[in-house]
Design a protein around this motif. Structure first.
Motif, PDB file in Angstrom:
ATOM      1  N   HIS A 211       1.221   5.465  -5.465  1.00  0.00           N
ATOM      2  CA  HIS A 211       0.588   4.256  -6.354  1.00  0.00           C
ATOM      3  C   HIS A 211       0.862   3.125  -5.836  1.00  0.00           C
ATOM      4  O   HIS A 211       0.117   2.170  -5.416  1.00  0.00           O
ATOM      5  CB  HIS A 211       1.277   4.192  -7.696  1.00  0.00           C
ATOM      6  N   LEU A 212       1.962   2.943  -4.862  1.00  0.00           N
ATOM      7  CA  LEU A 212       2.383   1.725  -4.172  1.00  0.00           C
ATOM      8  C   LEU A 212       1.277   1.506  -3.027  1.00  0.00           C
ATOM      9  O   LEU A 212       0.829   0.543  -2.782  1.00  0.00           O
ATOM     10  CB  LEU A 212       3.948   1.979  -3.478  1.00  0.00           C
ATOM     11  N   HIS A 213       0.715   2.879  -2.306  1.00  0.00           N
ATOM     12  CA  HIS A 213      -0.239   2.587  -1.269  1.00  0.00           C
ATOM     13  C   HIS A 213      -1.815   2.234  -1.886  1.00  0.00           C
ATOM     14  O   HIS A 213      -2.069   1.446  -1.428  1.00  0.00           O
ATOM     15  CB  HIS A 213      -0.515   4.034  -0.596  1.00  0.00           C
ATOM     16  N   VAL A 214      -2.002   2.646  -3.212  1.00  0.00           N
ATOM     17  CA  VAL A 214      -3.064   2.376  -3.601  1.00  0.00           C
ATOM     18  C   VAL A 214      -3.050   0.816  -4.045  1.00  0.00           C
ATOM     19  O   VAL A 214      -3.983  -0.045  -3.869  1.00  0.00           O
ATOM     20  CB  VAL A 214      -3.291   3.158  -4.920  1.00  0.00           C
ATOM     21  N   ILE A 215      -2.265   0.441  -4.916  1.00  0.00           N
ATOM     22  CA  ILE A 215      -2.101  -1.196  -5.265  1.00  0.00           C
ATOM     23  C   ILE A 215      -1.621  -2.101  -4.127  1.00  0.00           C
ATOM     24  O   ILE A 215      -2.150  -3.195  -4.224  1.00  0.00           O
ATOM     25  CB  ILE A 215      -0.816  -1.267  -6.446  1.00  0.00           C
TER      26      ILE A 215
END
Length: 339
Positions: A211-215
């Protein structure tokens, strides 16, 4: 994640002479590798503490916590190794026949694993909050809260120690043990808990970094569209540090998961070979940590090169690495530089 000391606790069907000489040879190897692990851990600690940039980042605070855990665990193992050497000098055999000594090795291995798991989880949480809240993370991640989170890793590990102590006094000790296994004092209950926590931490960390990569990509596009050049540079630095944290976390898991599997196999099958493989894997992983950190982190690599150059000019003992050297004036320090 496996009990390194269990490599000498488990027994096999070898002859007494073979077990004595083979066991003592492996005890010597363990002592040598322990010294190398201490050297590599000390190098990591000195490199971080000597660098103002590294010592001001919370990510490296957690790495220092992990290094302290390794040093403490190896010190606890050294106590067992000395006991094995003294037993060999007195009886000619280096194998443990006491259930309490076996229990001690399982307990200290448990403490190491819990602190390691929680440190990896805290690293992921710190990076996740930094990327998720780019404008307010400096108010959420304060020095006090980070110190509390580090203390919580040791507190949770201490709770497992209490659980071991309860099992020791509730269940009767076997008179003779033919191998250190999960049935000793019924510690299989604690190992089930370890497996559950390990699996939960592993999945949680993967979800957070995904999720960190997406946001991270989403926020980066917004910053670029609004042409905030200063914020763009700072945010790109945070994303780079998050990638470093993920790579180091992945390296830890790639080493610790096979170690955990071999450790469980050695405890369930009472097979010494599995425990020895687990010990060698975790030792090599701990010794190679400075190389991995330097490979993944350009900041650590620069600090390490600087330390080596300084050591080449003057002896390391002459370097001022006192605690006072790292005290920074809060009024002069940019809090956002930590991230």
């Amino acid at each position: 994640m496996a009990d390194e000391a269990g490599a000498e606790v488990n027994t096999s069907s070898f002859s007494v002479v073979d077990r004595s000489f083979g066991g003592m040879g492996f005890v010597g190897l363990q002592l040598g590798l322990t010294l190398l692990v201490w050297a590599s851990s000390g190098l990591i600690a000195v490199t971080i503490l000597r660098s103002v940039s590294l010592s001001s980042q919370y990510f490296f605070w957690y790495l220092l916590n992990f290094v302290a855990n390794i040093i403490l665990f190896r010190l606890a193992y050294l106590v067992l190794a000395i006991w094995l050497l003294r037993k060999f000098a007195g009886t000619g055999t280096s194998f443990v026949s006491s259930p309490d000594v076996c229990f001690y090795s399982l307990m200290m291995g448990s403490f190491y694993r819990v602190v390691m798991h929680m440190s990896v989880l805290m690293i992921a949480l710190e990076r996740y909050i930094t990327i998720l809240k780019p404008l307010t993370h400096c108010y959420i991640l304060t020095d006090r809260r980070i110190k509390y989170s580090i203390a919580s890793t040791w507190l949770i590990a201490s709770c497992y120690i209490v659980g071991f102590a309860v099992h020791r006094y509730v269940y009767d000790a076997p008179e003779v043990i033919v191998g250190c296994n999960v049935e000793t004092f019924h510690v299989w209950r604690i190992y089930v808990s370890h497996m559950s926590v390990c699996t939960l931490v592993f999945l949680s960390v993967l979800v957070m970094y995904g999720h960190l990569h997406v946001i991270g990509r989403k926020h980066l596009r917004i910053i670029e569209a609004e042409r905030r050049m200063f914020s763009l540079t700072r945010y790109q630095r945070s994303l780079k540090r998050s990638r470093v944290a993920f790579m180091i976390t992945l390296q830890i898991f790639c080493v610790e998961v096979p170690v955990f599997i071999f450790g469980i196999m050695s405890l369930t099958h009472a097979e010494q070979l599995y425990a020895r493989i687990a010990f060698l894997l975790v030792s090599l992983g701990q010794i190679s940590q400075p190389a991995f950190y330097a490979l993944f982190s350009s900041e650590f690599r620069k600090a390490l090169k600087k330390l080596i150059k300084q050591a080449a000019v003057q002896p390391l003992d002459d370097l001022d690495i006192g605690v006072g050297m790292f005290r920074r004036d809060p009024r002069q320090e940019n809090a956002l530089e930590r991230f």
